[in-house]
Write a protein that holds these residues in place. Structure first.
Motif, PDB file in Angstrom:
ATOM      1  N   ARG A  34       0.837  -1.206   0.000  1.00  0.00           N
ATOM      2  CA  ARG A  34       0.000   0.000   0.000  1.00  0.00           C
ATOM      3  C   ARG A  34       0.867   1.249   0.000  1.00  0.00           C
ATOM      4  NH1 ARG A  34      -3.172  -3.142   3.544  1.00  0.00           N
ATOM      5  NH2 ARG A  34      -2.120  -2.253   5.354  1.00  0.00           N
ATOM      6  N   ARG A  35       1.930   1.223   0.808  1.00  0.00           N
ATOM      7  CA  ARG A  35       2.811   2.389   0.873  1.00  0.00           C
ATOM      8  C   ARG A  35       3.534   2.597  -0.460  1.00  0.00           C
ATOM      9  NH1 ARG A  35       6.539   1.720   5.974  1.00  0.00           N
ATOM     10  NH2 ARG A  35       7.262   3.779   5.256  1.00  0.00           N
ATOM     11  N   LEU A  36       3.887   1.507  -1.110  1.00  0.00           N
ATOM     12  CA  LEU A  36       4.563   1.618  -2.398  1.00  0.00           C
ATOM     13  C   LEU A  36       3.665   2.307  -3.420  1.00  0.00           C
ATOM     14  CD1 LEU A  36       6.790   1.007  -4.438  1.00  0.00           C
ATOM     15  CD2 LEU A  36       5.795  -1.269  -4.731  1.00  0.00           C
ATOM     16  N   LYS A  64      13.319   8.710  -8.431  1.00  0.00           N
ATOM     17  CA  LYS A  64      12.362   9.576  -7.747  1.00  0.00           C
ATOM     18  C   LYS A  64      11.533   8.780  -6.750  1.00  0.00           C
ATOM     19  CE  LYS A  64      11.841  12.803 -11.645  1.00  0.00           C
ATOM     20  NZ  LYS A  64      10.890  13.330 -12.667  1.00  0.00           N
ATOM     21  N   LEU A  65      11.110   7.576  -7.176  1.00  0.00           N
ATOM     22  CA  LEU A  65      10.310   6.732  -6.292  1.00  0.00           C
ATOM     23  C   LEU A  65      11.107   6.336  -5.059  1.00  0.00           C
ATOM     24  CD1 LEU A  65       7.731   5.116  -5.740  1.00  0.00           C
ATOM     25  CD2 LEU A  65       8.683   3.259  -7.111  1.00  0.00           C
ATOM     26  N   ARG A  66      12.372   5.968  -5.247  1.00  0.00           N
ATOM     27  CA  ARG A  66      13.220   5.595  -4.115  1.00  0.00           C
ATOM     28  C   ARG A  66      13.362   6.761  -3.138  1.00  0.00           C
ATOM     29  NH1 ARG A  66      17.039   1.850  -2.847  1.00  0.00           N
ATOM     30  NH2 ARG A  66      16.842   0.846  -4.883  1.00  0.00           N
ATOM     31  N   ALA A  67      13.527   7.980  -3.683  1.00  0.00           N
ATOM     32  CA  ALA A  67      13.666   9.150  -2.825  1.00  0.00           C
ATOM     33  C   ALA A  67      12.412   9.376  -1.985  1.00  0.00           C
ATOM     34  CB  ALA A  67      13.967  10.385  -3.676  1.00  0.00           C
ATOM     35  N   VAL A  68      11.238   9.201  -2.612  1.00  0.00           N
ATOM     36  CA  VAL A  68       9.981   9.362  -1.883  1.00  0.00           C
ATOM     37  C   VAL A  68       9.860   8.320  -0.781  1.00  0.00           C
ATOM     38  CG1 VAL A  68       7.467   9.239  -2.061  1.00  0.00           C
ATOM     39  CG2 VAL A  68       8.783  10.404  -3.824  1.00  0.00           C
ATOM     40  N   LEU A  69      10.192   7.074  -1.104  1.00  0.00           N
ATOM     41  CA  LEU A  69      10.079   5.990  -0.128  1.00  0.00           C
ATOM     42  C   LEU A  69      11.058   6.174   1.031  1.00  0.00           C
ATOM     43  CD1 LEU A  69       9.692   2.968  -2.571  1.00  0.00           C
ATOM     44  CD2 LEU A  69       7.929   3.915  -1.078  1.00  0.00           C
ATOM     45  N   GLU A  70      12.285   6.555   0.711  1.00  0.00           N
ATOM     46  CA  GLU A  70      13.267   6.757   1.772  1.00  0.00           C
ATOM     47  C   GLU A  70      12.876   7.929   2.664  1.00  0.00           C
ATOM     48  OE1 GLU A  70      16.949   7.159  -0.293  1.00  0.00           O
ATOM     49  OE2 GLU A  70      17.257   4.986  -0.488  1.00  0.00           O
ATOM     50  N   GLY A  71      12.278   8.951   2.060  1.00  0.00           N
ATOM     51  CA  GLY A  71      11.810  10.089   2.849  1.00  0.00           C
ATOM     52  C   GLY A  71      10.678   9.716   3.781  1.00  0.00           C
ATOM     53  N   ASP A  72       9.966   8.633   3.436  1.00  0.00           N
ATOM     54  CA  ASP A  72       8.856   8.161   4.264  1.00  0.00           C
ATOM     55  C   ASP A  72       9.292   7.068   5.229  1.00  0.00           C
ATOM     56  OD1 ASP A  72       6.100   8.131   4.989  1.00  0.00           O
ATOM     57  OD2 ASP A  72       5.804   6.327   3.790  1.00  0.00           O
ATOM     58  N   TRP A 104      10.901   4.233   4.416  1.00  0.00           N
ATOM     59  CA  TRP A 104      10.675   2.903   3.832  1.00  0.00           C
ATOM     60  C   TRP A 104      11.720   1.911   4.328  1.00  0.00           C
ATOM     61  CZ3 TRP A 104       7.041   0.467   1.056  1.00  0.00           C
ATOM     62  CH2 TRP A 104       7.388  -0.666   0.329  1.00  0.00           C
ATOM     63  N   ARG A 105      11.248   0.734   4.715  1.00  0.00           N
ATOM     64  CA  ARG A 105      12.156  -0.327   5.155  1.00  0.00           C
ATOM     65  C   ARG A 105      11.902  -1.620   4.415  1.00  0.00           C
ATOM     66  NH1 ARG A 105      11.515  -0.652  11.463  1.00  0.00           N
ATOM     67  NH2 ARG A 105       9.321  -0.677  10.823  1.00  0.00           N
ATOM     68  N   GLY A 106      11.493  -1.491   3.144  1.00  0.00           N
ATOM     69  CA  GLY A 106      11.196  -2.675   2.338  1.00  0.00           C
ATOM     70  C   GLY A 106      12.450  -3.345   1.846  1.00  0.00           C
ATOM     71  N   ASP A 107      12.330  -4.128   0.748  1.00  0.00           N
ATOM     72  CA  ASP A 107      13.470  -4.871   0.217  1.00  0.00           C
ATOM     73  C   ASP A 107      14.387  -3.930  -0.527  1.00  0.00           C
ATOM     74  OD1 ASP A 107      12.323  -7.119   1.223  1.00  0.00           O
ATOM     75  OD2 ASP A 107      11.281  -7.628  -0.640  1.00  0.00           O
TER      76      ASP A 107
END
Length: 205
Positions: free
Chosen positions: A136-138, A188-196, A198-201
């Motif tokens: 969902r977060r992705l 860009k997606l990685r930057a958004v996830l890391e800013g949130d 993100w602790r996924g794979d």
């Protein structure tokens, strides 16, 4: 005792999933790219459960669900009645899950005895819930990108060997721009996830 009209009142407040899917599908075909993100968020959970019911592991199930969405993008013009889109997605997922499961079982048959002691255990309910939350977060993060990135990532981000010629035709993009654009969108997606947080794979790259 249920009063007359009670059920109709509930339905009017919360449309059935297939009705919501139909409305989003129509919006997407009319050019609203964000409607596809909403459709993905709405239908991926039930598709996931359908696919996992065929005994596929997490990786194979993810491949099947992604293939189902890709098939919708490629063949959406064959769906004449928007109200049938949820059933179409479910049937597509079932057929692909059956095909992949049969192929996988056949490939594993010759090595079953040697591999059996090393097979992974089934995921726990906690692991499944955590994975659902990450999914969902992705998709929420994908929804923050521009329309060009969203359209491209929905099709190619999860393919190891994308068919660039077909994708170029589907998205009306030059073939030579797909690879570089894909990498920029993923960054860009990685930057958004890391800013949130993100602790996924994230160990794979």
């Amino acid at each position: 005792m249920t009063q007359p009209g009670a059920e109709a009142s509930v339905d009017s407040v919360e449309p059935a999933r297939w009705e919501r899917a139909a409305a989003l599908f129509v919006r997407w075909r009319e050019g609203d790219s964000r409607a596809m993100d909403e459709l993905v968020r709405l239908m991926t959970p039930p598709l996931w459960h359908v696919v996992r019911a065929y005994g596929l592991d997490h990786a194979l199930a993810q491949d099947v669900v992604q293939t189902t969405w890709l098939t919708l993008v490629r063949r959406h013009e064959t769906i004449n009645d928007p109200l049938a889109v949820s059933g179409w997605l479910t049937m597509c997922a079932r057929r692909e899950a059956w095909r992949v499961g049969k192929q996988h079982r056949r490939a594993d048959a010759t090595e079953a005895e040697s591999l059996e002691p090393h097979l992974p255990v089934h995921e726990s309910a906690e692991q499944t819930a955590a994975q659902d939350d990450e999914n969902r977060r992705l998709w929420d993060a994908v929804g923050t990108l521009n329309d060009r990135c969203q359209r491209l990532l929905r099709i190619v981000a999860f393919e190891d060997r994308p068919d660039y010629a077909r994708i170029a035709e589907d998205l009306a993009m030059p073939v030579g721009s797909i690879g570089p654009t894909r990498q920029r969108c993923l960054a860009k997606l990685r930057a958004v996830l890391e800013g949130d947080g993100w602790r996924g794979d994230s160990d794979g790259e």
